[in-house]
Design a protein around this motif. Structure first.
Motif, PDB file in Angstrom:
ATOM      1  N   LEU A 123     -10.187 101.103 -14.919  1.00 53.91           N
ATOM      2  CA  LEU A 123     -10.837  99.744 -14.828  1.00 53.91           C
ATOM      3  C   LEU A 123     -11.737  99.604 -16.349  1.00 53.91           C
ATOM      4  N   ALA A 124     -11.434 100.023 -17.471  1.00 53.99           N
ATOM      5  CA  ALA A 124     -12.155  99.812 -18.579  1.00 53.99           C
ATOM      6  C   ALA A 124     -11.518  98.609 -19.069  1.00 53.99           C
ATOM      7  N   ASN A 125     -12.281  97.825 -19.878  1.00 57.91           N
ATOM      8  CA  ASN A 125     -11.990  96.474 -20.329  1.00 57.91           C
ATOM      9  C   ASN A 125     -12.386  96.166 -21.738  1.00 57.91           C
ATOM     10  N   PRO A 126     -11.516  96.760 -22.701  1.00 59.60           N
ATOM     11  CA  PRO A 126     -11.785  96.372 -24.004  1.00 59.60           C
ATOM     12  C   PRO A 126     -11.249  95.102 -24.580  1.00 59.60           C
ATOM     13  N   TYR A 127     -12.225  94.494 -25.513  1.00 51.77           N
ATOM     14  CA  TYR A 127     -11.548  93.290 -26.124  1.00 51.77           C
ATOM     15  C   TYR A 127     -11.139  93.481 -27.584  1.00 51.77           C
ATOM     16  N   GLY A 128     -10.229  92.730 -27.953  1.00 49.40           N
ATOM     17  CA  GLY A 128      -9.784  92.884 -29.366  1.00 49.40           C
ATOM     18  C   GLY A 128      -9.673  91.450 -29.992  1.00 49.40           C
ATOM     19  N   ILE A 129      -9.975  91.584 -31.478  1.00 50.34           N
ATOM     20  CA  ILE A 129      -9.837  90.136 -32.200  1.00 50.34           C
ATOM     21  C   ILE A 129      -8.721  90.331 -33.294  1.00 50.34           C
ATOM     22  N   MET A 130      -7.956  89.317 -33.632  1.00 49.86           N
ATOM     23  CA  MET A 130      -7.100  89.424 -34.492  1.00 49.86           C
ATOM     24  C   MET A 130      -6.706  87.956 -35.226  1.00 49.86           C
TER      25      MET A 130
ATOM     26  N   ALA B 255      -3.819  78.254 -33.136  1.00 47.94           N
ATOM     27  CA  ALA B 255      -5.129  78.945 -33.260  1.00 47.94           C
ATOM     28  C   ALA B 255      -4.993  79.773 -34.603  1.00 47.94           C
ATOM     29  N   ASP B 256      -6.277  79.875 -35.092  1.00 45.08           N
ATOM     30  CA  ASP B 256      -6.219  80.602 -36.304  1.00 45.08           C
ATOM     31  C   ASP B 256      -6.675  82.264 -36.056  1.00 45.08           C
ATOM     32  N   VAL B 257      -7.411  82.201 -34.976  1.00 38.84           N
ATOM     33  CA  VAL B 257      -7.507  83.691 -34.343  1.00 38.84           C
ATOM     34  C   VAL B 257      -7.686  83.749 -32.989  1.00 38.84           C
ATOM     35  N   ILE B 258      -7.532  85.044 -32.618  1.00 32.40           N
ATOM     36  CA  ILE B 258      -7.733  84.920 -30.961  1.00 32.40           C
ATOM     37  C   ILE B 258      -8.530  86.253 -30.687  1.00 32.40           C
ATOM     38  N   LEU B 259      -9.290  85.991 -29.747  1.00 41.65           N
ATOM     39  CA  LEU B 259     -10.040  87.098 -29.056  1.00 41.65           C
ATOM     40  C   LEU B 259      -9.679  87.204 -27.448  1.00 41.65           C
ATOM     41  N   VAL B 260      -9.349  88.475 -27.190  1.00 36.20           N
ATOM     42  CA  VAL B 260      -8.703  88.506 -25.809  1.00 36.20           C
ATOM     43  C   VAL B 260      -8.951  89.871 -25.568  1.00 36.20           C
ATOM     44  N   HIS B 261      -8.396  90.269 -24.196  1.00 33.88           N
ATOM     45  CA  HIS B 261      -8.628  91.475 -23.601  1.00 33.88           C
ATOM     46  C   HIS B 261      -7.429  91.954 -22.716  1.00 33.88           C
ATOM     47  N   ALA B 262      -6.237  92.315 -23.257  1.00 38.47           N
ATOM     48  CA  ALA B 262      -5.305  92.734 -22.658  1.00 38.47           C
ATOM     49  C   ALA B 262      -4.482  93.252 -23.619  1.00 38.47           C
TER      50      ALA B 262
END
Length: 306
Positions: free
Chosen positions: A231-238, A88-95
């Motif tokens: 129970l917050a659910n933030p998403y990050g991208i890198m 992958a070139d980029v990931i968009l995840v939430h952990a």
């Protein structure tokens, strides 16, 4: 399914500058360094795909830059592993804990906060375990385990599964037995199975709200509706580090990150709804930017350098 990676030359300084300039709206010409016609390999979570948000974001990016996004939606753990393997070139995840590990190992660069929603505990309307009467997520999980009420876990090392395990740990419970089922499936399949079985599960609010074919009810709310911050659910991208995997298209990854965290990309996220409900909340733009988004949580500068 893994990507079949193509051989790509490393991005030149001029190319990266052109990509970032395009993200900021500094020019749309097809000059040297243009990314038009290239393909971005994106590893992401099932929730972005299942809700339909991914299609909206990618269509807007493709229209702006003339590129194609090849998206592979998996659980967060699988998405990160794909990126770790150079697929992958980029990931968009939430952990966040898994993102931090990925960054600390040197596989990821330029992490940005992207958006958030929250997790909710859902179950049958008759709520046989009395989860809705419990004070918070930990107490609700304790009530479900004490009653040995049916609980369906994603069991796939996704961001949702990671959060579920954190809650069980805080409750001091190691779930198991006939009442606890691990599917190894995505959020959509897990909700379907829980609905058919009349079981409880932990779901991200976005995927739950996008479904109009299930009878499960929210029994414990997340922080969006006044529930616990747990129970917050933030998403990050890198971006994936091109120094680790030379086949990574870093130029295109930075363009994608720049777009989805720009006012145009954040507007797509804010305006996206399903069944009349907003599913995600943009978080990239702030009058007071959060420095911590760029580094692992808890990171502190080395005092010996001062």
């Amino acid at each position: 399914m893994e990507y079949r990676r193509r051989e790509l030359l490393g991005a030149s300084a001029a190319g990266i500058a052109a990509a970032v300039g395009g993200c900021l709206g500094l020019g749309d010409d097809q000059s040297e360094g243009s990314i038009a016609g290239e393909e971005l390999a994106l590893a992401t979570t099932t929730s972005t795909e299942a809700t339909g948000l991914l299609d909206e974001l990618n269509a807007a990016f493709e229209e702006r830059f003339g590129t194609r996004v090849a998206a592979n939606a998996q659980g967060t753990g699988q998405a990160i592993e794909s990126a770790r393997n150079g697929n992958a070139d980029v990931i968009l995840v939430h952990a966040r804990s898994r993102e931090d590990e990925f960054m600390q190992e040197g596989y990821g660069v330029n992490r940005r906060d992207l958006m958030f929603n929250d997790f909710v505990i859902v179950g049958p309307s008759d709520d046989p375990a009395g989860a809705s009467d419990a004070e918070g997520a930990v107490a609700a999980f304790d009530a479900i385990a004490s009653a040995e009420a049916a609980f369906v876990s994603r069991g796939d090392e996704s961001g949702t599964h990671t959060k579920e395990l954190v809650i069980w740990e805080e409750a001091g419970i190691e779930p198991g037995g006939e009442w606890y089922q691990e599917l190894g499936q995505g959020m959509g399949e897990t909700l379907t199975h829980a609905n058919e079985a009349g079981a409880y599960t932990l779901a991200d609010r976005g995927t739950y709200l996008s479904r109009d074919d299930i009878d499960l009810e929210i029994l414990v709310q997340g922080p969006i509706e006044g529930g616990p911050e747990l129970l917050a659910n933030p998403y990050g991208i890198m971006a994936v580090n091109p120094e680790i995997h030379s086949n990574v298209n870093y130029q295109l990854a930075i363009a994608y990150i720049g777009f989805v965290t720009s006012p145009d990309g954040q507007e797509v996220i804010e305006d996206f709804t399903a069944n009349g409900e907003q599913l995600f909340y943009p978080e990239a733009l702030s009058e007071n930017p959060n420095f911590q988004q760029y580094v692992p949580e808890g990171w502190q500068p080395d005092s010996s350098d001062e």
